[in-house]
Design an enzyme around this catalytic site. Structure first.
Site, short mmCIF file in Angstrom:
data_model
loop_
_atom_site.label_atom_id
_atom_site.label_comp_id
_atom_site.label_asym_id
_atom_site.label_seq_id
_atom_site.Cartn_x
_atom_site.Cartn_y
_atom_site.Cartn_z
N PHE A 141 0.74 -1.11 -0.16
CA PHE A 141 0.06 0.06 0.12
C PHE A 141 0.93 1.28 -0.07
CE2 PHE A 141 -2.84 3.25 1.94
CZ PHE A 141 -3.95 2.68 1.28
N ASP A 185 1.17 -5.57 7.74
CA ASP A 185 -0.14 -4.44 7.78
C ASP A 185 -1.27 -5.63 7.71
OD1 ASP A 185 -1.91 -2.83 6.81
OD2 ASP A 185 -0.59 -1.45 6.04
N TYR A 218 -11.48 1.08 10.10
CA TYR A 218 -12.64 1.65 9.57
C TYR A 218 -13.05 0.61 8.29
CZ TYR A 218 -8.71 3.65 6.95
OH TYR A 218 -7.54 4.00 6.44
N LYS A 219 -12.13 -0.22 8.14
CA LYS A 219 -12.69 -1.07 6.84
C LYS A 219 -13.65 -2.28 7.27
CE LYS A 219 -8.53 0.46 4.37
NZ LYS A 219 -6.98 0.05 4.15
N ARG A 234 -12.73 -3.04 -8.20
CA ARG A 234 -12.38 -3.83 -7.08
C ARG A 234 -13.78 -3.86 -6.40
NH1 ARG A 234 -8.77 -1.60 -1.98
NH2 ARG A 234 -10.37 -0.27 -1.71
C1 PLP Z 1 -6.17 1.42 3.99
C2 PLP Z 1 -4.97 1.10 4.13
C3 PLP Z 1 -4.06 1.89 4.74
C4 PLP Z 1 -4.40 3.30 5.53
O1 PLP Z 1 -3.60 3.79 6.43
P1 PLP Z 1 -4.18 5.13 7.21
O2 PLP Z 1 -3.09 5.58 8.05
O3 PLP Z 1 -5.30 4.81 7.82
O4 PLP Z 1 -4.75 6.25 6.15
C5 PLP Z 1 -2.76 1.48 5.13
N1 PLP Z 1 -2.24 0.27 4.79
C6 PLP Z 1 -3.13 -0.30 4.00
C7 PLP Z 1 -2.64 -1.83 3.62
C8 PLP Z 1 -4.49 -0.21 3.70
O5 PLP Z 1 -5.25 -0.85 3.02
#
Ligand code: PLP
Length: 416
Positions: free
Chosen positions: A127, A204, A229-230, A376
């Protein structure tokens, strides 16, 4: 010939042991098909009520007195996430800050624990925020960021990872489930690769927590971070979680020496002396209202059970792949077909993916688009029905066949 009828989808819904949990969420538009639960989970009714209760009673009436129980909220919620979703015994998970900030904190802690080593290993399909954080750390500390090439549909090849990790590697950090393709890595094997070279591993879990079983303790993972939040349905921008393996804790120091990590915090002592517990990875005052909402979201996942969520996630994504294969010859699958190698979302590749996404939204189906040409679809197991998948794919096939997507702008907007 397999049965592609809507009746079959309805039969799968009727046999779904998690079906009733859908009613635990707010559905203001009953006709909306929401396939973006992997980006922002739906609002749990209990979350909305809890937010109102915290605001009115705990803040409005209790005022500063409420801190007597608020103070435990980040670790209590962390323990719930750990036990229900991450295979983590109590005392190793806390909720704080954002995933990005937690990633930075734990990466620095890991690098400081391997002072003689000079390399961070990640992959080029990780990411963006992860890659940027590591890029920044490498620049600030004069380290090498070693970026392994990864297949954007099939995920990272473990032999390529093995080749990249050596005795100079301080930290290996990867996404457990790839954000675009949904490719799922074998956590135990990756941990072994990192540990075999003497490196630490930082996971992650943003796209796996709440969707696939995670066994942090049993697989020997060192560190992990993830969003709430996911799949955890904690609400937009809800604070993230972090995990630090208990036996490593006292040897690790994070870079933000805040007072919520301080021993005898309210003695207001002259200098930083971190607590022994996982609180040492906290920073400052927690976002109480937001963490309370996370707790409600996670409670629902705990009630569903991660095993059942995974079973349903495999069934939903498998069904989606089956329908796409039958109905969408112009689209290719950009997700591993083996259910053991994917998380709970599916990407479809089509040169007009962005316009397809816009056309679907007009048809009351919410997907998302990921560069360069991926549609997606994230059917979150706790809130999505098999008939939702059928209806969404049926609308998509009409959009593709009738080329109605051509009415939409080809240029992606700022938020996709
Ligand atoms: C959504 C997501 C993030 C988001 O990080 P934030 O600090 O909440 O913006 C980080 N890593 C992955 C793999 C994600 O899918």
């Amino acid at each position: 010939m397999t049965d592609l009828s809507r009746e079959r989808a309805a039969a799968l819904d009727a046999a779904d042991p998690l079906a009733s949990l859908r009613d635990a969420f707010v559905h203001d538009d009953r006709g909306l098909i929401y396939l973006d639960g992997n980006s922002l989970g739906r609002l749990p009714k209990a979350g909305a009520e809890r937010i109102a209760q915290v605001v009115r009673e705990e803040w409005g009436a209790g005022l500063v007195r409420s801190w007597s129980h608020w103070v435990d909220l980040p670790t209590r919620t962390g323990d719930l996430i750990g036990s229900a979703l991450l295979g983590a015994a109590p005392g190793q998970v806390a909720v704080s800050d954002s995933t990005t900030v937690n990633l930075y904190k734990l990466a620095v802690a890991a690098l400081d624990a391997r002072p003689d080593r000079t390399v961070i290993v990640t992959d080029d399909d990780n990411f963006p925020t992860d890659r940027y954080v590591f890029e920044g750390l490498a620049a600030q500390r004069g380290l090498e960021l070693r970026v392994v090439r990864s297949d954007i549909d099939e995920g990272l090849d473990l032999d390529a990872l093995r080749d990249a990790v050596d005795e100079t590697t301080a930290l290996v950090s990867l996404s457990h489930v790839a954000y675009r393709s949904g490719a799922l890595l074998d956590m135990a094997t990756v941990n072994e690769i990192a540990h075999g070279a003497g490196a630490l591993i930082l996971w992650d879990l943003c796209h796996s927590a709440g969707a696939v079983p995670v066994e942090l303790d049993a697989t020997g993972a060192d560190l992990a971070v993830g969003c709430t939040y996911k799949y955890l349905n904690g609400g937009p921008g809800a604070p993230a979680f972090l995990y630090v393996r208990g036996e490593l804790r006292s040897g690790l120091r994070q870079p933000i020496w805040g007072w919520f990590g301080q021993r005898d915090q309210f003695e207001m002592g002259p200098s930083y002396d971190p607590v022994r517990g996982v609180e040492r990875f906290l920073t400052g005052t927690p976002a109480v209202v937001a963490v309370a909402a996370v707790e409600e979201g996670v409670r629902l996942l705990a009630e569903a059970g991660i095993g059942r969520l995974r079973t349903k996630g495999v069934a939903l994504t498998g069904y989606l792949i089956e329908l796409a294969g039958a109905w969408l010859p112009a689209v290719t699958l950009a997700t591993p077909v083996d259910p053991a190698r994917r998380g709970s979302h599916v990407s479809l590749c089509h040169p007009e993916a962005w316009r397809l996404a816009q056309a679907l939204i007009e048809e009351n189906v919410i997907p998302d688009y990921r560069a360069p040409d991926r549609l997606r679809l994230g059917p979150a197991p706790i809130t999505t029905r098999f008939t939702d998948v059928w209806d969404a794919l049926d609308r998509l096939r009409r959009i593709v066949d009738d080329k109605t997507y051509e009415r939409f702008p080809a240029e992606p907007s700022r938020v996709t």
